[in-house]
Design an enzyme around this catalytic site. Structure first.
Site, PDB file in Angstrom:
ATOM      1  N   LYS A  52      40.561  52.938  29.575  1.00  0.00           N
ATOM      2  CA  LYS A  52      41.721  52.037  29.571  1.00  0.00           C
ATOM      3  C   LYS A  52      41.973  51.511  28.151  1.00  0.00           C
ATOM      4  CE  LYS A  52      41.024  50.905  34.430  1.00  0.00           C
ATOM      5  NZ  LYS A  52      40.586  49.948  35.471  1.00  0.00           N
ATOM      6  N   GLN A  96      37.444  44.468  35.851  1.00  0.00           N
ATOM      7  CA  GLN A  96      37.017  45.719  36.478  1.00  0.00           C
ATOM      8  C   GLN A  96      36.152  45.441  37.714  1.00  0.00           C
ATOM      9  OE1 GLN A  96      38.203  48.659  35.498  1.00  0.00           O
ATOM     10  NE2 GLN A  96      37.074  49.801  37.046  1.00  0.00           N
ATOM     11  N   ASP A 119      46.744  44.807  37.532  1.00  0.00           N
ATOM     12  CA  ASP A 119      46.121  45.644  38.568  1.00  0.00           C
ATOM     13  C   ASP A 119      46.876  45.531  39.895  1.00  0.00           C
ATOM     14  OD1 ASP A 119      43.919  47.233  37.863  1.00  0.00           O
ATOM     15  OD2 ASP A 119      42.603  45.481  37.687  1.00  0.00           O
TER      16      ASP A 119
HETATM   17  N1  GUN Z   1      37.726  49.647  40.310  1.00  0.00           N
HETATM   18  C1  GUN Z   1      38.163  50.810  40.842  1.00  0.00           C
HETATM   19  N2  GUN Z   1      39.493  50.960  40.618  1.00  0.00           N
HETATM   20  C2  GUN Z   1      39.886  49.877  39.930  1.00  0.00           C
HETATM   21  C3  GUN Z   1      41.136  49.462  39.404  1.00  0.00           C
HETATM   22  O1  GUN Z   1      42.186  50.114  39.538  1.00  0.00           O
HETATM   23  N3  GUN Z   1      41.137  48.290  38.732  1.00  0.00           N
HETATM   24  C4  GUN Z   1      40.029  47.532  38.591  1.00  0.00           C
HETATM   25  N4  GUN Z   1      40.133  46.372  37.936  1.00  0.00           N
HETATM   26  N5  GUN Z   1      38.855  47.872  39.067  1.00  0.00           N
HETATM   27  C5  GUN Z   1      38.776  49.033  39.739  1.00  0.00           C
END
Ligand code: GUN
Length: 294
Positions: A52, A96, A119
């Site tokens: 990311k 995350q 998100d």
């Molecule tokens: N863990 C698995 N997928 C995601 C996501 O799209 N965003 C976040 N913050 N954590 C995750």
């Protein structure tokens, strides 16, 4: 069979975002800024967050990675999120998941300002998504799947979509989006899960089959209709001593046999995964435009 090439579509999406960022800079504005919070040392999470941050660089966004140790308390994480909420130089915040067990995920998600919730996990954004409010931040993976369907112009109207997996992050939101009256929606959607009986009977009726379980190889050719579109959201690390990193990434779908039957199929890796990141970048630009540059 045609591959749904998430790497290619993600690159195209990021190229467009990069142009938009360059135009902002020429206009004398600051670029969008994403803050990513990583708690602990989960190997998969480390990789996702690193990707990311790397993508932010590629599109010209600023990013700040905040690392906290495994023992971090909920109170400390909430304090950090509140600080990021108030920081006028930060447009998007992502924490995350999963979080260590002493931290309640809902308490953290509820603390993120809905305007910075790139998100799309905050209940305000979930509610807006449910009501098809265009201002919602759609969760990144379902949004990425919609972008992939759009790129390949896959007809969804009136089609039978079967989603396997009812998580808040993927299965449930994609089932909502594809049943809505919208582009690449208007489908008749069935949401299956671990308590579904006769799963095979249902998946075999799917014109579009979306598997979001995280159970390697559970979707075989016997579960897929001839000519179906197959979207594999599974990403699991499986130990493999012959691989350079000691593991291989596996999807839910037995790719080789299902590819022979399907009209379109996503590879793993290189399918939905890169689209999730492209969608997150789109959401960060949207947060910037809706709040900072409004
Ligand atoms: N863990 C698995 N997928 C995601 C996501 O799209 N965003 C976040 N913050 N954590 C995750």
């Amino acid at each position: 069979m045609q591959l749904l090439d998430g790497k290619l579509v993600s690159q195209k999406t990021k190229d467009e975002l990069k142009k938009q960022t360059e135009a902002l800079i020429l206009d004398g504005k600051r670029p969008p800024h994403l803050a990513a919070v990583l708690v602990g040392n989960n190997g998969a999470s480390e990789t996702y967050v690193a990707n990311k941050v790397k993508s932010c660089k590629e599109v010209g966004f600023e990013s700040t990675l905040l690392r906290l140790d495994e023992q971090t308390t909920e109170t400390d994480l909430i304090a950090l999120v509140k600080k990021l909420n108030e920081d006028k130089n930060i447009d998007g915040i992502l924490v995350q998941l999963p979080l260590p067990k002493q931290i309640d995920e809902f308490n953290i998600i509820n603390t993120i300002s809905p305007e910075k919730d790139v998100d799309g996990f905050h209940p305000v954004n979930t509610g807006k998504m449910l009501l098809a409010d265009d201002r919602a931040f759609l969760p990144a993976t379902p949004f990425g799947i919609m972008l992939l369907l759009e790129h390949y112009n896959i007809t969804t109207r009136g089609k039978r979509v079967v989603v396997v997996g009812r998580s808040n992050i993927v299965g449930r939101p994609i089932s909502i989006l594809m049943s809505q009256q919208r582009n690449f929606g208007d489908a008749t959607v069935t949401l299956c899960h671990s308590k579904t009986t006769n799963l095979q009977e249902i998946t075999c009726q799917a014109d579009i089959l979306i598997s979001a379980i995280g159970n390697p190889d559970i979707i075989g050719a016997d579960m897929v209709k001839d000519g179906a579109v197959v979207i594999d959201v599974g990403i699991v690390r499986v130990k493999d001593d012959s691989a350079k990193l000691g593991y291989k990434i596996k999807g839910d779908v037995k790719f080789d046999e299902v590819a022979l039957k399907s009209s379109y199929i996503t590879p793993v890796p290189g399918g939905v995964g890169p689209m999730t990141i492209a969608a997150l970048m789109m959401n960060t630009m949207k947060a910037y435009k809706q709040t900072f540059a409004k």
